[in-house]
Motif scaffolding. Structure first.
Motif, PDB file in Angstrom:
ATOM      1  N   ASP A   1       0.061 -22.012  -3.082  1.00 46.73           N
ATOM      2  CA  ASP A   1       0.012 -23.303  -2.529  1.00 46.73           C
ATOM      3  C   ASP A   1      -0.201 -24.495  -3.969  1.00 46.73           C
ATOM      4  OD1 ASP A   1      -1.932 -23.185   0.399  1.00 46.73           O
ATOM      5  OD2 ASP A   1       0.286 -22.915   0.101  1.00 46.73           O
ATOM      6  N   LYS A   2      -0.822 -23.989  -4.752  1.00 46.93           N
ATOM      7  CA  LYS A   2      -1.136 -25.251  -5.677  1.00 46.93           C
ATOM      8  C   LYS A   2       0.278 -25.445  -6.527  1.00 46.93           C
ATOM      9  CE  LYS A   2      -6.001 -24.912  -7.079  1.00 46.93           C
ATOM     10  NZ  LYS A   2      -6.993 -23.932  -6.492  1.00 46.93           N
ATOM     11  N   LYS A   3       1.065 -24.296  -6.675  1.00 44.18           N
ATOM     12  CA  LYS A   3       2.153 -24.391  -7.646  1.00 44.18           C
ATOM     13  C   LYS A   3       3.452 -24.570  -7.148  1.00 44.18           C
ATOM     14  CE  LYS A   3      -0.410 -23.743 -11.504  1.00 44.18           C
ATOM     15  NZ  LYS A   3      -0.545 -24.576 -12.675  1.00 44.18           N
TER      16      LYS A   3
ATOM     17  N   TYR B   1       5.150 -25.266  -4.154  1.00 45.92           N
ATOM     18  CA  TYR B   1       5.671 -26.417  -3.117  1.00 45.92           C
ATOM     19  C   TYR B   1       5.750 -27.543  -4.172  1.00 45.92           C
ATOM     20  CZ  TYR B   1       6.407 -29.474   0.479  1.00 45.92           C
ATOM     21  OH  TYR B   1       6.977 -30.725   1.198  1.00 45.92           O
ATOM     22  N   GLU B   2       4.722 -27.885  -4.823  1.00 46.48           N
ATOM     23  CA  GLU B   2       4.795 -29.182  -6.000  1.00 46.48           C
ATOM     24  C   GLU B   2       5.835 -29.152  -6.922  1.00 46.48           C
ATOM     25  OE1 GLU B   2       0.618 -30.548  -6.848  1.00 46.48           O
ATOM     26  OE2 GLU B   2       1.959 -31.303  -8.805  1.00 46.48           O
TER      27      GLU B   2
ATOM     28  N   SER C   1       9.110 -29.412  -5.593  1.00 46.79           N
ATOM     29  CA  SER C   1       9.467 -30.817  -5.049  1.00 46.79           C
ATOM     30  C   SER C   1       9.921 -31.589  -6.255  1.00 46.79           C
ATOM     31  CB  SER C   1       8.259 -31.282  -4.315  1.00 46.79           C
ATOM     32  OG  SER C   1       7.969 -30.809  -3.231  1.00 46.79           O
ATOM     33  N   LYS C   2       9.337 -31.192  -7.305  1.00 44.11           N
ATOM     34  CA  LYS C   2       9.725 -32.119  -8.299  1.00 44.11           C
ATOM     35  C   LYS C   2      11.107 -31.706  -8.931  1.00 44.11           C
ATOM     36  CE  LYS C   2       5.442 -33.042 -10.866  1.00 44.11           C
ATOM     37  NZ  LYS C   2       4.382 -32.721 -11.760  1.00 44.11           N
TER      38      LYS C   2
ATOM     39  N   LYS D   1      -9.530 -30.760  -0.604  1.00 47.66           N
ATOM     40  CA  LYS D   1      -8.342 -31.785  -0.650  1.00 47.66           C
ATOM     41  C   LYS D   1      -8.779 -33.447  -0.981  1.00 47.66           C
ATOM     42  CE  LYS D   1      -4.501 -29.606   1.761  1.00 47.66           C
ATOM     43  NZ  LYS D   1      -4.583 -28.477   2.565  1.00 47.66           N
TER      44      LYS D   1
END
Lengths: 219, 221
Positions: A103-105, A107-108, A111-112, B105
């Motif tokens: 989740d932390k890595k 997707y982000e 996206s980049k 969050k």
């Protein structure tokens, strides 16, 4: 126990795919409702007033929000079929750690890769591959992250496979060349109906990304 | 199962570390606390958390558990008989996890840090959103003594550490959290009456000094 189940979702969302896979693994029937994110339904806004995001799982009228929470909920309510989360507390902690990592890595960084160019994109690609390699290390020689059958980490990660083609085209690289073990694992997962029927076609996702790029004026 | 080797690698101002301290104290588990110097991380930390290299790390019988929310759930599952933190009902658990995720969050997200690390318009926007998030939490608390009901629960443990940072936010942001969110401050003070919480949270003045120090080191006004 089944009761009434509704999933508010958006077809390209890897987060929505997680819940689709979990429900399919357990053989639970549900009503799938496609949301138009530019015109969110009253139901979505009512069921997820805090984040106003999909997916939302509505069970007997009560909402469960956030995909990892939904998968855990599904696993706990329908615990007799296809258990996803390990029963041992330490193994559970390990599984939760890796889902948090994903989740932390993933997707982000992904996206980049499709949103940027030049150095920013190059750095994102590099880090993305490094993360996949770490996940390959965690997989080891196992068939699935869950061992002999699909587990929590498999369900959390495999949806991103539907976006790999888009990442590769936008980023001009081959994920399989860098992470063959990961792709081999993916293909094993895709042999399962619960996964194959929950993931959209990679080409469709790529077209969707191209559309987004146009809308957002990204080269 | 009870008496085993439990080590916590931590850093005194970390709200994430505080969560684990509280959970262990609620369960009355003895453990060894090891303070890390984050500018000079120990070999043990790097070995036990090679992926993120961050604290807190909980080491139970030599095996590491990383990430504070994962640690709190682990502690709750390993020592289930004393002070259960997560509800037993799956739907209530989903709600508790949702608010735990919300705290991560929104209360400690990048936006809320801007309350003490920025100025001007950026800071005002961050303050506004921060208060809105606290008000949502007040709504979830309702008339309960704790988020967990009659006793401390998962959401209480996840949220209350930020109380130690409120004074720093208020001084840097020039506002009063109590004025905006009196119910939440009342809840925090109720939590602080418990040893497990008051002994796990550092003094607010010390946190403020630390925040000022960090601002100086990073050249933030």
């Amino acid at each position: 126990m089944a009761g009434e189940l509704v999933l508010l979702d958006f077809w390209p969302s890897p987060f929505g795919m997680r819940s689709r896979i979990a429900l399919a693994e357990k053989g639970i029937p549900y009503e799938y409702r496609e949301e138009d994110l530019r015109n969110k339904s009253d139901l979505l806004l009512q069921m997820n007033p805090v984040h106003k995001k999909i997916p939302v799982l509505i069970h007997n009228g009560k909402p469960v929000c956030e995909s990892v929470i939904q998968v855990q909920y599904i696993d706990e309510v329908w615990h007799d079929k296809a258990p996803l989360i390990p029963s041992d507390p330490y193994q559970r902690a390990v599984a939760r750690f890796w889902v948090d990592f994903i989740d932390k890595k993933i997707y982000e960084l992904g996206s980049k890769i499709w949103k940027t160019k030049g150095e920013e994109q190059a750095n994102a690609k590099k880090e993305f591959i490094e993360c996949l390699k770490l996940l390959e290390g965690e997989l080891g020689d196992k068939t699935y992250f869950g061992g002999e059958s699909l587990g929590y980490v498999d369900v959390a990660l495999v949806p991103f496979y539907s976006w790999f083609y888009a990442y590769e085209k936008c980023g001009d690289f081959s994920i399989e060349a860098e992470c063959p073990k990961m792709i081999a694992w993916v293909k094993r997962c895709m042999q399962k109906e619960s996964v194959a029927k929950s993931l959209p076609d990679q080409e469709k996702v790529y077209e969707f990304i191209l559309q987004l790029k146009k809308i957002f004026g990204i080269e | 199962m009870a008496d085993e080797d439990v080590v916590l690698l931590d850093f005194w101002p970390s709200p994430f570390g505080m969560r684990v301290r509280i959970a262990l104290a609620e369960k009355e588990i003895k453990y060894e606390y090891k303070e890390e110097d984050l500018r000079n991380k120990s070999d043990l930390l790097l070995k036990m958390n090679p992926i993120h290299k961050k604290i807190p790390v909980l080491i139970h019988n030599g095996k590491p558990v990383c990430e504070s929310l994962v640690q709190v759930q682990y502690i709750d599952e390993i020592w289930p008989h004393k002070s259960p933190l997560l509800p037993t009902d799956p739907y209530q658990r989903a709600i508790a996890r949702f608010w735990g995720d919300f705290v991560d969050k929104k209360i400690y997200g990048l936006e809320s840090r801007k309350v003490w690390s920025t100025k001007g318009e950026e800071q005002e926007a961050a303050k506004k959103e921060f208060i809105e998030c606290l008000k949502l939490l007040e709504g979830e608390l309702g008339n309960k003594a704790y988020f967990g009901g009659e006793n401390l629960g998962y959401v209480d443990v996840v949220l209350v550490p930020f109380y130690s940072w409120f004074y720093a936010y208020e001084k840097c942001g020039n506002f009063s959290i109590e004025t905006e969110c009196p119910k939440l401050i009342a809840w925090a003070k109720r939590c602080m009456e418990k040893d497990s919480v008051s002994k796990s949270l550092p003094d607010q003045d010390k946190i403020y000094d630390f925040a000022l120090h960090v601002k100086k080191v990073f050249g933030i006004e």
